[in-house]
Design an enzyme around this catalytic site. Structure first.
Site, short mmCIF file in Angstrom:
data_model
loop_
_atom_site.label_atom_id
_atom_site.label_comp_id
_atom_site.label_asym_id
_atom_site.label_seq_id
_atom_site.Cartn_x
_atom_site.Cartn_y
_atom_site.Cartn_z
N CYS A 166 -1.52 1.84 -3.00
CA CYS A 166 -2.50 2.90 -2.73
C CYS A 166 -1.91 4.30 -2.66
O CYS A 166 -2.41 5.23 -3.30
CB CYS A 166 -3.22 2.62 -1.41
SG CYS A 166 -3.65 0.90 -1.12
N LYS B 235 -0.05 5.64 -5.92
CA LYS B 235 -1.09 5.73 -6.96
C LYS B 235 -2.01 6.92 -6.71
O LYS B 235 -2.33 7.68 -7.62
CB LYS B 235 -1.90 4.44 -6.97
CG LYS B 235 -3.12 4.46 -7.87
CD LYS B 235 -4.07 3.35 -7.50
CE LYS B 235 -4.67 3.57 -6.11
NZ LYS B 235 -5.56 2.46 -5.69
N GLU C 143 -7.64 2.63 -13.11
CA GLU C 143 -6.97 3.72 -12.40
C GLU C 143 -5.79 4.25 -13.19
O GLU C 143 -5.63 5.47 -13.36
CB GLU C 143 -6.53 3.25 -11.01
CG GLU C 143 -7.70 3.05 -10.05
CD GLU C 143 -7.29 2.44 -8.73
OE1 GLU C 143 -8.09 2.56 -7.77
OE2 GLU C 143 -6.21 1.84 -8.64
N HIS D 192 -28.10 20.41 1.03
CA HIS D 192 -28.26 21.00 -0.31
C HIS D 192 -27.40 22.25 -0.46
O HIS D 192 -27.29 23.05 0.48
CB HIS D 192 -29.73 21.36 -0.53
CG HIS D 192 -30.03 21.87 -1.89
ND1 HIS D 192 -30.09 21.04 -2.98
CD2 HIS D 192 -30.27 23.13 -2.35
CE1 HIS D 192 -30.36 21.76 -4.06
NE2 HIS D 192 -30.47 23.03 -3.69
N TYR E 135 -9.59 -2.89 -11.43
CA TYR E 135 -9.44 -1.58 -10.80
C TYR E 135 -8.08 -0.96 -11.05
O TYR E 135 -7.95 0.25 -11.24
CB TYR E 135 -9.76 -1.66 -9.30
CG TYR E 135 -8.73 -2.36 -8.45
CD1 TYR E 135 -7.76 -1.64 -7.78
CD2 TYR E 135 -8.74 -3.75 -8.31
CE1 TYR E 135 -6.81 -2.27 -6.99
CE2 TYR E 135 -7.80 -4.38 -7.53
CZ TYR E 135 -6.83 -3.65 -6.88
OH TYR E 135 -5.89 -4.28 -6.12
N GLU F 51 -26.84 14.27 -1.40
CA GLU F 51 -28.26 14.32 -1.03
C GLU F 51 -29.12 13.44 -1.93
O GLU F 51 -30.24 13.06 -1.57
CB GLU F 51 -28.77 15.75 -1.05
CG GLU F 51 -28.85 16.36 -2.43
CD GLU F 51 -29.43 17.77 -2.42
OE1 GLU F 51 -30.46 17.98 -1.74
OE2 GLU F 51 -28.85 18.65 -3.07
N CYS G 173 0.82 -1.21 0.00
CA CYS G 173 0.00 0.00 0.00
C CYS G 173 0.86 1.26 0.00
O CYS G 173 0.66 2.16 -0.81
CB CYS G 173 -0.94 0.00 1.20
SG CYS G 173 -2.01 1.44 1.27
#
Length: 444
Positions: free
Chosen positions: A15, A18, A148, A403, A144, A408, A10
């Protein structure tokens, strides 16, 4: 520990580096969008070498922090490649160390298929360290990692061609997620070629690479990145010789307490090929420690683990896909919304956000949340808590939204899509339903 670099996949090869490149890539679109809000940005240019230097500096900083944490905790760091000798012994550089228990946490490594010329291909780890940015890149695989890197390269000005086996990217994810992301990636210039298989790779005298497909087509690029999955990093560790059972893919087989077939040997993280995510590995390790050393039995819960894909736009998801929900619970209600984010009313960018809620019919219990769009991982993290608590559609409807936000939309969805058994999802229009999802998301 090899080469004195602690932090694992990682921090060093996954992670963190990246995500830093993902941030860098986003600035291209931010600068383009700024004009819609009255800003003038003249002549932006990427200094790839400078970016790589700053990234490397940050990784060194993190490695130093992890090293200090180990020292402060009284951990002795032994550098070198370890090999399990027996149930209580590990050998490193000719010296043997014994312990009551052994924990295997060696992670995974990129998988490269046996294709002629595969030695010319890059893995994700090598792609993170490119000294120069290529002009043309082929990305093989639509998991993935592939989406990416395709997004990163495309945003940085590289011509990207993605070769995938299916019709859309991200096999194993919800079909509407797959369809939405495929469309958005194409809008950003990624040339996605479906149902395409590479037969061989040749290196030309000028350094370019030529890919031959099964259909006889050729593609010339400057680099080819294979993102065809990862496998457990168990080769050469002596595990099988010590009696540790491995599965067909080489992963350590463990029980719910992360114990292997040898009572004193445990394994956590990607090396077990359960859910290959860093927070899951941490949770598995913590559960093991709590159970064995703190008199607090804990079993890691692998249900409803949220995950994100830092594509462009990003994906966030937690819970069951629509197909999984139907297979497990029968009839479900599905709420889907696709809209243009408020930000792009002034930028003019043709980008849409997709949100989806899968609900068990009768109980109204939410079974899955899925999103493609800006801030999807941040939004889904909060919804993951709600899903763990058993949130219902009625409770979502009773929640007041903030909002104006994209988030929302998850609490204002009112119109159900027609029964999935009688209609088609975005992905299924005009074609058959895809095969059941593979175990684990992110496979190609």
């Amino acid at each position: 520990c090899e080469e004195g670099r602690v932090g694992g996949t990682c921090v060093l090869r996954g992670c963190v580096p990246k995500k830093l490149l993902v941030y860098a890539a986003h600035y291209r679109y931010d600068m383009e969008d700024a004009a819609g809000y009255g800003w003038t940005v003249n002549g932006p240019a990427l200094e790839w070498k400078r970016l790589q230097e700053k990234k490397a500096k940050e990784l060194d900083r993190l490695t130093g922090i992890y090293g200090r944490l180990l020292r402060d905790s009284g951990v002795t760091l032994v550098e070198g490649r370890g090999r399990v000798v027996d149930a209580h012994t590990v050998e490193v550089a000719g010296r043997r160390y014994t312990a009551e228990r052994i924990l295997i946490a060696t992670g995974g490594r990129p998988f490269l298929p046996q294709v002629p010329g595969i030695e010319h291909a890059l893995t994700s780890e090598q792609a993170l360290e490119l000294p120069e940015l290529p002009r043309r890149v082929a990305v093989v695989g639509g998991g993935y990692i592939g989406v990416e890197f395709a997004g990163i390269f495309a945003a940085l000005g590289v011509k990207v061609t993605m070769l995938i086996r299916g019709d859309t990217v991200l096999r194993g994810f919800d079909n509407d997620v797959r369809a939405a992301l495929t469309e958005e990636m194409r809008k950003k210039g990624v040339d996605i070629k479906p149902e395409t298989f590479v037969e061989d790779i040749e290196k030309r005298e000028d350094g370019a690479l030529s890919l031959m497909t099964r259909m006889g087509d050729t593609l010339e690029v400057d680099a080819v990145l294979y993102s065809t999955g990862r496998v457990a990093n168990t080769q050469g560790l002596g595990l099988e010789e010590a009696g540790v059972k491995l599965d067909a893919r080489g992963a350590v087989v463990v029980d719910a307490q992360s114990r292997s077939s040898v009572e004193s040997i445990y394994a956590v993280g990607d090396v077990t090929d359960r859910i290959n995510l860093t927070p899951v590995a941490i949770a598995e390790g913590r559960a093991m420690v709590e159970t064995l050393y703190r008199n607090n039995p804990v079993t890691m819960d692998h249900e409803n683990v949220p995950s994100a894909v830092f594509s462009q736009p990003p994906v966030g998801t937690v819970g069951l896909t629509e197909r999984e929900a139907i297979e497990r619970h029968g009839r479900v209600d599905v709420y889907v919304s696709s809209f243009r984010p408020m930000k792009h009313t002034l930028t003019g960018r043709d980008e849409r956000t997709m949100m989806k809620v899968v609900v068990e019919r009768g109980t109204e219990r939410v079974l899955g949340f899925h999103m493609v769009g800006a801030d999807a991982p941040e939004i889904i993290q909060g919804l993951a808590v709600a899903l763990k608590c058993g949130v219902t559609k009625k409770q979502l409807d009773a929640t007041v939204g903030i909002h104006p936000t994209a988030a929302e939309e998850f609490v204002t969805l009112r119109d159900k899509r027609p029964d999935p058994s009688e209609s088609a999802t975005l992905l299924e229009l005009g074609r058959e339903i895809v095969a059941p999802a593979d175990k684990g998301r992110g496979s190609t």
